[in-house]
Design a protein around this motif. Structure first.
Motif, PDB file in Angstrom:
ATOM      1  N   HIS A   1      -1.497   1.461 -12.394  1.00 48.98           N
ATOM      2  CA  HIS A   1      -1.363   0.118 -12.968  1.00 48.98           C
ATOM      3  C   HIS A   1       0.027  -0.475 -12.782  1.00 48.98           C
ATOM      4  N   ASP A   2       0.908   0.249 -12.124  1.00 47.49           N
ATOM      5  CA  ASP A   2       2.267  -0.237 -11.879  1.00 47.49           C
ATOM      6  C   ASP A   2       2.222  -1.266 -10.750  1.00 47.49           C
ATOM      7  N   PRO A   3       2.635  -2.527 -11.000  1.00 48.76           N
ATOM      8  CA  PRO A   3       2.550  -3.566  -9.965  1.00 48.76           C
ATOM      9  C   PRO A   3       3.511  -3.348  -8.796  1.00 48.76           C
ATOM     10  N   THR A   4       4.486  -2.466  -8.946  1.00 53.96           N
ATOM     11  CA  THR A   4       5.430  -2.219  -7.853  1.00 53.96           C
ATOM     12  C   THR A   4       4.952  -1.110  -6.926  1.00 53.96           C
ATOM     13  N   ILE A   5       3.832  -0.474  -7.271  1.00 50.66           N
ATOM     14  CA  ILE A   5       3.306   0.631  -6.473  1.00 50.66           C
ATOM     15  C   ILE A   5       1.933   0.267  -5.919  1.00 50.66           C
ATOM     16  N   ALA A   6       1.722   0.555  -4.645  1.00 46.74           N
ATOM     17  CA  ALA A   6       0.420   0.339  -4.008  1.00 46.74           C
ATOM     18  C   ALA A   6      -0.226   1.699  -3.771  1.00 46.74           C
ATOM     19  N   ILE A   7      -1.478   1.837  -4.154  1.00 46.38           N
ATOM     20  CA  ILE A   7      -2.251   3.044  -3.865  1.00 46.38           C
ATOM     21  C   ILE A   7      -3.093   2.702  -2.638  1.00 46.38           C
ATOM     22  N   ILE A   8      -2.881   3.417  -1.557  1.00 48.20           N
ATOM     23  CA  ILE A   8      -3.556   3.110  -0.294  1.00 48.20           C
ATOM     24  C   ILE A   8      -4.178   4.363   0.296  1.00 48.20           C
ATOM     25  N   LYS A   9      -5.106   4.153   1.224  1.00 52.26           N
ATOM     26  CA  LYS A   9      -5.683   5.273   1.962  1.00 52.26           C
ATOM     27  C   LYS A   9      -4.618   5.813   2.898  1.00 52.26           C
ATOM     28  N   ALA A  10      -4.549   7.120   2.990  1.00 46.41           N
ATOM     29  CA  ALA A  10      -3.595   7.739   3.904  1.00 46.41           C
ATOM     30  C   ALA A  10      -4.118   7.659   5.333  1.00 46.41           C
TER      31      ALA A  10
ATOM     32  N   PHE B   1       5.701  -1.146   1.592  1.00 45.72           N
ATOM     33  CA  PHE B   1       4.418  -1.159   2.292  1.00 45.72           C
ATOM     34  C   PHE B   1       4.203  -2.493   3.007  1.00 45.72           C
ATOM     35  N   CYS B   2       4.475  -3.596   2.316  1.00 49.68           N
ATOM     36  CA  CYS B   2       4.303  -4.925   2.924  1.00 49.68           C
ATOM     37  C   CYS B   2       5.233  -5.084   4.123  1.00 49.68           C
ATOM     38  N   ASN B   3       6.460  -4.623   4.001  1.00 49.38           N
ATOM     39  CA  ASN B   3       7.399  -4.705   5.122  1.00 49.38           C
ATOM     40  C   ASN B   3       6.927  -3.850   6.296  1.00 49.38           C
ATOM     41  N   MET B   4       6.376  -2.674   6.011  1.00 42.39           N
ATOM     42  CA  MET B   4       5.849  -1.811   7.070  1.00 42.39           C
ATOM     43  C   MET B   4       4.698  -2.500   7.802  1.00 42.39           C
ATOM     44  N   MET B   5       3.794  -3.119   7.063  1.00 40.49           N
ATOM     45  CA  MET B   5       2.655  -3.799   7.686  1.00 40.49           C
ATOM     46  C   MET B   5       3.138  -4.958   8.562  1.00 40.49           C
ATOM     47  N   LEU B   6       4.133  -5.666   8.071  1.00 42.78           N
ATOM     48  CA  LEU B   6       4.662  -6.790   8.836  1.00 42.78           C
ATOM     49  C   LEU B   6       5.293  -6.301  10.133  1.00 42.78           C
TER      50      LEU B   6
ATOM     51  N   MET C   1      -1.008   9.542 -14.036  1.00 43.83           N
ATOM     52  CA  MET C   1      -1.644   8.948 -12.880  1.00 43.83           C
ATOM     53  C   MET C   1      -2.078   7.505 -13.186  1.00 43.83           C
ATOM     54  N   LYS C   2      -2.613   7.269 -14.391  1.00 48.15           N
ATOM     55  CA  LYS C   2      -3.024   5.917 -14.763  1.00 48.15           C
ATOM     56  C   LYS C   2      -1.825   4.976 -14.767  1.00 48.15           C
ATOM     57  N   LYS C   3      -0.687   5.492 -15.201  1.00 50.00           N
ATOM     58  CA  LYS C   3       0.526   4.686 -15.260  1.00 50.00           C
ATOM     59  C   LYS C   3       0.915   4.213 -13.858  1.00 50.00           C
ATOM     60  N   ILE C   4       0.816   5.099 -12.887  1.00 46.14           N
ATOM     61  CA  ILE C   4       1.143   4.756 -11.505  1.00 46.14           C
ATOM     62  C   ILE C   4       0.140   3.740 -10.959  1.00 46.14           C
TER      63      ILE C   4
END
Length: 116
Positions: free
Chosen positions: A6-15, A29-34, A1-4
């Motif tokens: 700290h991974d810069p390619t993964i965003a942890i967000i509220k569901a 995620f950024c494309n979805m928000m846009l 879980m710590k690995k995920i």
């Protein structure tokens, strides 16, 4: 879980719908928000750099004006910190607090048909 986490390619967000947290590919995620939010021209307006600079300057001045108007209500000592904080503020682009939309259609698309 710590690995995920700290991974810069993964965003942890509220569901969506307060269902906890989820991990999602940061680029996706950024494309979805846009596409889901920021391109909605009825809600958002794209500002030029000049417009944004003017907006920030006005916002800062509005805050200072509020402190000036409150002089008769609060003491000088009480206005010192907020005034200095606003004067020294470097307004940055706000972080997104948008959540990806989830729809019942997606959730129930593969669900069995018929009476429950």
């Amino acid at each position: 879980m710590k690995k995920i986490a700290h991974d810069p390619t993964i965003a942890i967000i509220k569901a969506d719908k307060k269902l906890g947290f989820c991990a999602i590919n940061r680029k996706k995620f950024c494309n979805m928000m846009l596409t889901q939010y920021l391109q909605d021209k009825r809600t958002y307006k794209k500002l030029s750099k000049r417009e944004m600079k003017n907006h920030r300057r006005k916002l800062k001045q509005d805050c200072l004006d509020i402190f000036d108007e409150a002089e008769h209500i609060i003491t000088k000592a009480e206005t010192t910190f907020p005034t200095h904080a606003v004067q020294g503020i470097q307004l940055a682009t706000p972080k997104s607090t948008l959540l990806p939309k989830s729809t019942k259609e997606k959730e129930t698309k593969n669900a069995p048909q018929g009476k429950l």
